[in-house]
Design an enzyme around this catalytic site. Structure first.
Site, PDB file in Angstrom:
ATOM      1  N   ASN A   9       0.719  -1.277   0.128  1.00 22.58           N
ATOM      2  CA  ASN A   9      -0.006   0.037   0.033  1.00 22.58           C
ATOM      3  C   ASN A   9       1.030   1.243  -0.117  1.00 22.58           C
ATOM      4  OD1 ASN A   9      -1.720   1.937   0.702  1.00 22.58           O
ATOM      5  ND2 ASN A   9      -2.343   1.354   2.579  1.00 22.58           N
ATOM      6  N   TRP A  10       1.138   1.665  -1.130  1.00 26.44           N
ATOM      7  CA  TRP A  10       2.044   3.128  -1.426  1.00 26.44           C
ATOM      8  C   TRP A  10       1.375   4.228  -0.812  1.00 26.44           C
ATOM      9  CZ3 TRP A  10       3.864   2.443  -7.159  1.00 26.44           C
ATOM     10  CH2 TRP A  10       4.884   1.370  -7.258  1.00 26.44           C
ATOM     11  N   LYS A  11       0.043   4.249  -0.447  1.00 26.46           N
ATOM     12  CA  LYS A  11      -0.584   5.525   0.247  1.00 26.46           C
ATOM     13  C   LYS A  11      -0.232   6.653  -0.699  1.00 26.46           C
ATOM     14  CE  LYS A  11      -0.108   3.316   4.741  1.00 26.46           C
ATOM     15  NZ  LYS A  11       0.032   3.703   6.124  1.00 26.46           N
ATOM     16  N   HIS A  95      -9.411   1.490   4.689  1.00 25.36           N
ATOM     17  CA  HIS A  95      -8.015   1.368   5.477  1.00 25.36           C
ATOM     18  C   HIS A  95      -8.470   2.503   6.578  1.00 25.36           C
ATOM     19  CE1 HIS A  95      -4.186   2.505   6.237  1.00 25.36           C
ATOM     20  NE2 HIS A  95      -3.934   1.515   5.790  1.00 25.36           N
ATOM     21  N   GLU A  97      -6.881   5.008   7.696  1.00 28.75           N
ATOM     22  CA  GLU A  97      -6.623   6.242   7.266  1.00 28.75           C
ATOM     23  C   GLU A  97      -8.011   6.683   6.583  1.00 28.75           C
ATOM     24  OE1 GLU A  97      -2.883   5.878   5.272  1.00 28.75           O
ATOM     25  OE2 GLU A  97      -1.981   5.079   7.091  1.00 28.75           O
ATOM     26  N   GLU A 165      -5.562  -4.837  10.387  1.00 26.00           N
ATOM     27  CA  GLU A 165      -4.526  -3.862  10.673  1.00 26.00           C
ATOM     28  C   GLU A 165      -4.729  -3.019  11.942  1.00 26.00           C
ATOM     29  OE1 GLU A 165      -2.364  -2.529   6.871  1.00 26.00           O
ATOM     30  OE2 GLU A 165      -4.363  -1.678   7.077  1.00 26.00           O
ATOM     31  N   GLY A 171       2.539   2.110  10.547  1.00 25.10           N
ATOM     32  CA  GLY A 171       3.477   3.405  10.588  1.00 25.10           C
ATOM     33  C   GLY A 171       4.022   3.868  11.684  1.00 25.10           C
ATOM     34  N   SER A 209       3.173  -2.317  10.312  1.00 29.65           N
ATOM     35  CA  SER A 209       4.549  -2.190  10.594  1.00 29.65           C
ATOM     36  C   SER A 209       5.442  -3.603   9.992  1.00 29.65           C
ATOM     37  CB  SER A 209       5.138  -1.835  12.145  1.00 29.65           C
ATOM     38  OG  SER A 209       4.621  -0.559  12.219  1.00 29.65           O
ATOM     39  N   GLY A 230       2.843  -1.164   4.384  1.00 27.79           N
ATOM     40  CA  GLY A 230       2.827   0.240   3.904  1.00 27.79           C
ATOM     41  C   GLY A 230       4.375   0.628   3.671  1.00 27.79           C
ATOM     42  N   GLY A 231       5.042   1.119   4.775  1.00 25.57           N
ATOM     43  CA  GLY A 231       6.248   1.858   4.675  1.00 25.57           C
ATOM     44  C   GLY A 231       7.300   0.978   3.685  1.00 25.57           C
TER      45      GLY A 231
HETATM   46  P1  PGA Z   1       2.845   0.446   7.799  1.00 22.34           P
HETATM   47  O1  PGA Z   1       1.311   0.450   6.827  1.00 22.34           O
HETATM   48  O2  PGA Z   1       3.261  -0.932   6.919  1.00 22.34           O
HETATM   49  O3  PGA Z   1       3.514   1.346   6.856  1.00 22.34           O
HETATM   50  O4  PGA Z   1       2.552   0.239   9.037  1.00 22.34           O
HETATM   51  C1  PGA Z   1       0.518  -0.460   6.875  1.00 22.34           C
HETATM   52  C2  PGA Z   1      -0.971  -0.005   6.068  1.00 22.34           C
HETATM   53  O5  PGA Z   1      -1.258   1.167   6.581  1.00 22.34           O
HETATM   54  O6  PGA Z   1      -1.533  -0.658   5.239  1.00 22.34           O
END
Ligand code: PGA
Length: 249
Positions: A9-11, A95, A97, A165, A171, A209, A230-231
């Site tokens: 997930n590149w956001k 998600h 967010e 999640e 993050g 994470s 994500g990251g």
């Molecule tokens: P993260 O994000 O791996 O940076 O914690 C995961 C996500 O939001 O899908």
């Protein structure tokens, strides 16, 4: 675990050139028979570049979000139908967010999910508790609500994926313990079964994470079928290393 899925997930990160370079590197790192284990969720505006770069591969891609209608007076929204016509096969729904920053609630998400399924795409329903909810011992209640309302309009004969999640692990570098992850995934699987889904066939991804150094122990868990990353998905080497380390489990 041979069946592990790694979804990135590149956001709101990467431009077209960075996306093309990422895909080129990814395709050199991954064997052709492993490509189908990888999924990318780029920002919608660079989806065409990603699609073009992935064209000759088995790597799938999807939207990070869409609206619950295909077209109309919905300024600023993404059309899942257009994404599908470009080659997208999946869409993240809910998600954390989207839930937290954009205030999307379970009812709204259930309409999006139903719409994505109606197009023949696979919705990836994202669920998870906040730290406060965990501390109040409300984790199962929250997960159950998110599943029951989020999937209330779902077609049980069509594919669905679920991503667990925990909000406090996204993050932050704080990873849920393996016990917490297995407990939540086991609960999700049981709840899906109770709801009449063939839960054994629903991929359950863990997110929050995930890094190369924790994917092996997470992949050992009975109810973890893959990761939403994500990251660590922004860099092709780390993204692929998560998969490689998971295979050692
Ligand atoms: P993260 O994000 O791996 O940076 O914690 C995961 C996500 O939001 O899908």
């Amino acid at each position: 675990m041979a069946q592990i899925i790694c979804a990135g997930n590149w956001k709101l990160n990467k431009n077209s050139l960075e996306a093309k370079n990422f895909v080129a590197e990814l395709l050199t790192l991954v064997e052709s028979n492993e490509q189908s284990h990888f999924v990318l969720f780029p920002p919608a505006l660079i989806a065409a570049s990603v699609q073009q770069a992935l064209q000759a591969s088995e790597v799938r891609w999807g939207l990070q979000n869409c609206y619950s209608e295909n077209q109309g007076a919905y300024t600023g929204e993404n059309s899942a139908g257009v994404a599908k016509s470009m080659g997208a096969s999946l869409c993240l729904i809910g998600h954390s967010e989207r839930r937290q920053i954009f205030k999307e609630d379970n009812e709204f998400l259930s309409r999006k999910l139903q719409f994505v399924q109606s197009l023949g795409m696979v919705p990836v329903l994202c669920i998870g508790e906040t730290l406060e909810q965990r501390e109040q011992k409300r984790t199962n209640q929250i997960l159950s609500e998110q599943l029951k309302v989020g999937l209330s309009q779902a077609n049980k004969q069509q594919s669905i994926w679920v991503a667990y999640e925990p909000v406090w692990a996204i993050g932050t570098g704080k990873i849920a313990t393996v016990e917490m992850v297995q407990e939540a995934h086991g609960f999700i699987r049981a709840t899906l079964n109770e709801m009449g889904f063939q839960a054994g066939h629903i991929p359950l991804l863990y997110g929050g994470s995930v890094k190369p150094d924790n994917s092996k122990e997470l992949a050992k868990l009975k109810d973890v079928d893959g990761f939403l990353i994500g990251g660590a998905s922004l860099e092709a080497k780390a993204f692929v290393q998560i998969y490689r380390n998971a295979l050692l489990s």
